[in-house]
Design a protein around this motif. Sequence first.
Motif, PDB file in Angstrom:
ATOM      1  N   THR A 230      37.730  -4.908  44.019  1.00  0.00           N
ATOM      2  CA  THR A 230      37.159  -3.415  43.139  1.00  0.00           C
ATOM      3  C   THR A 230      37.257  -2.164  42.612  1.00  0.00           C
ATOM      4  O   THR A 230      36.843  -1.588  42.497  1.00  0.00           O
ATOM      5  N   HIS A 231      37.884  -2.141  43.056  1.00  0.00           N
ATOM      6  CA  HIS A 231      38.915  -0.182  43.763  1.00  0.00           C
ATOM      7  C   HIS A 231      39.144   0.015  41.915  1.00  0.00           C
ATOM      8  O   HIS A 231      39.855  -1.906  41.495  1.00  0.00           O
ATOM      9  N   PRO A 232      38.840   1.083  41.382  1.00  0.00           N
ATOM     10  CA  PRO A 232      39.068   0.558  39.977  1.00  0.00           C
ATOM     11  C   PRO A 232      40.454   0.972  39.265  1.00  0.00           C
ATOM     12  O   PRO A 232      41.527   0.496  38.674  1.00  0.00           O
ATOM     13  N   TYR A 233      41.409   1.178  40.905  1.00  0.00           N
ATOM     14  CA  TYR A 233      43.193   0.838  40.077  1.00  0.00           C
ATOM     15  C   TYR A 233      44.333   0.466  41.670  1.00  0.00           C
ATOM     16  O   TYR A 233      44.890  -0.473  41.194  1.00  0.00           O
ATOM     17  N   LEU A 234      43.324   0.043  42.402  1.00  0.00           N
ATOM     18  CA  LEU A 234      44.296  -0.729  43.892  1.00  0.00           C
ATOM     19  C   LEU A 234      43.662  -1.973  43.982  1.00  0.00           C
ATOM     20  O   LEU A 234      42.519  -1.999  43.811  1.00  0.00           O
ATOM     21  N   ASP A 235      45.011  -2.976  43.937  1.00  0.00           N
ATOM     22  CA  ASP A 235      44.413  -4.201  43.982  1.00  0.00           C
ATOM     23  C   ASP A 235      43.925  -5.159  43.253  1.00  0.00           C
ATOM     24  O   ASP A 235      42.824  -5.794  43.567  1.00  0.00           O
TER      25      ASP A 235
END
Length: 547
Positions: A230-235
């Motif tokens: 759910t992170h905007p740019y991680l994983d």
Amino acid sequence: MTAHDADWWRDAVVYQVYIRSFADGNGDGTGDIAGLRGRLDHLARLGVDAIWINPWYPSPLADGGYDVADYRAINPMFGDTAQAEALITEAHERGIRVVLDIVPNHHSDDHAWFRAALAAGPGSPERERYVFRDGRGADGSEPPNNWISMFGGSAWERVPDGQWYLHLFDVRQPDVNWEHPEVRADFEETLRFWFDRGIDGFRVDVANSMVKQPGLPDIEPGVNDVQDGTHPYLDRDGVHEIFRSWRAIGDAYDPPRVFVAEAWVPDPERLARYLRPDELQTAFSFNFLTAAWLADDLRSNIDDAIAENTAVGAPATWVLSNHDVCRHPSRLSRKPEAGRGWNLDDVLDLPSDPELGLRRARAATLLMLALPGTAYVYQGEEFGLPEAEDIPVDRLDDPTWTLSGHTLRGRDGCRVPLPWAAGEPAFGFSGGADAEPWLPQPEVFARHAADVQEADPDSVLRLYTDALALRRAHPALGGGTLTWRDSPEGTLAFDRTGDDGESGFTALVNVSSAPVSLPEDAEVMLTSGPLTPRDEVPADTAVWLRS
């Protein structure tokens, strides 16, 4: 070609070459391809199966070469494409495979595409290859969101026409837009370009940061390090489609080419998603690198990595040091319970005992090389090099130093040029030439120089050479399984069984403060340090046993 030739990566020992600091072949104080070619025999004697070369592409070196201006050429300071091809051939002649670095999250601002994007202006097709946005606020003077660069400060930079571009790393490293088909096609062309020249695989830089959430929302407080999709740019889950296409390209070659992911994903289950059968073959188990020097912490991280990787049919990939973290002899010279991280700046203010750190580092090496899977060795590990902790501030090169407002020293301490000959200028880094190395070497490097190590039967170099020879020869090492033994508190003991069912190998690592007895009827094959007069295993010592 045998099955093992195709799957060599499952139990390989890979040596990382930070080319700028490995060996200087032309006498200008900077490492290069000529220097690496001249030291291939050292790597062959060491016994490694492959080398991974950090970026050697044209670059303004704003971030040590990870700001790439042209992925299908060689930086002239390192050599040229013909020399690169000769290196690949000469390495293969010695049985050493070659893995390159690919940097897919961002380009250099010197890249032709980015220069064209700046010239073309807002709304142009050229800008769609990157992440350009209008700013917030009445006049657009505020960044498009609250994202922070990995090096500190805003992740956005405003250009003269008023728009902003995203750079998760240095301001000179604009992020590319992985939703754009031209970006995907260009990186696929780069893979084929180097595969066609004989390289055996790629290490994928920041493999977990390439895909961004549509709309680029602000990061909510407390969410910055959460990686659950759910992170905007991680994983983000979208990265896996990219890697499936890369895997198909690598598998089209004979033998198939291999990938290793640099993905700082703390959840082993999430990391294992990168290793599903149609994605990347391997990914660094960084939780092992960051584990405290405590038996329970080491064991739990080993168990988690093996379990999650086995579930997707992939080997664990172990590493203790690299070009981004404080060298492990210096990390381990601090108290194990400090919990202060793995960068020099995390531990610099803690008391250090270099002799203790080196003793622990030797034990950690035998632990790592006894585990099932792949192991990576960072250049200079085999000499027992410590971190260079006191580089003069006017010589610091890492962008972290500048972007932190001169409060964090960054990663230069693990990137100092290697010492090859104690009595020569620059400790032989430039082959005897009187050239100043691009980063200064501390005087302590003299005792770690290759010629000093080679002459000492108890040296770290001898330990690495003996360990790699045993690992290659013993049927229970490399691939296979691990079974824990009962052992005294504060120790790790396990048996190894190879892929062919052969066993007969036991490792014992004493992480406690008191000596412990060897298992009954055990035959010592290798120790990281001397046993006690009663043949007990001292604190911070590892032994390999024939059982």
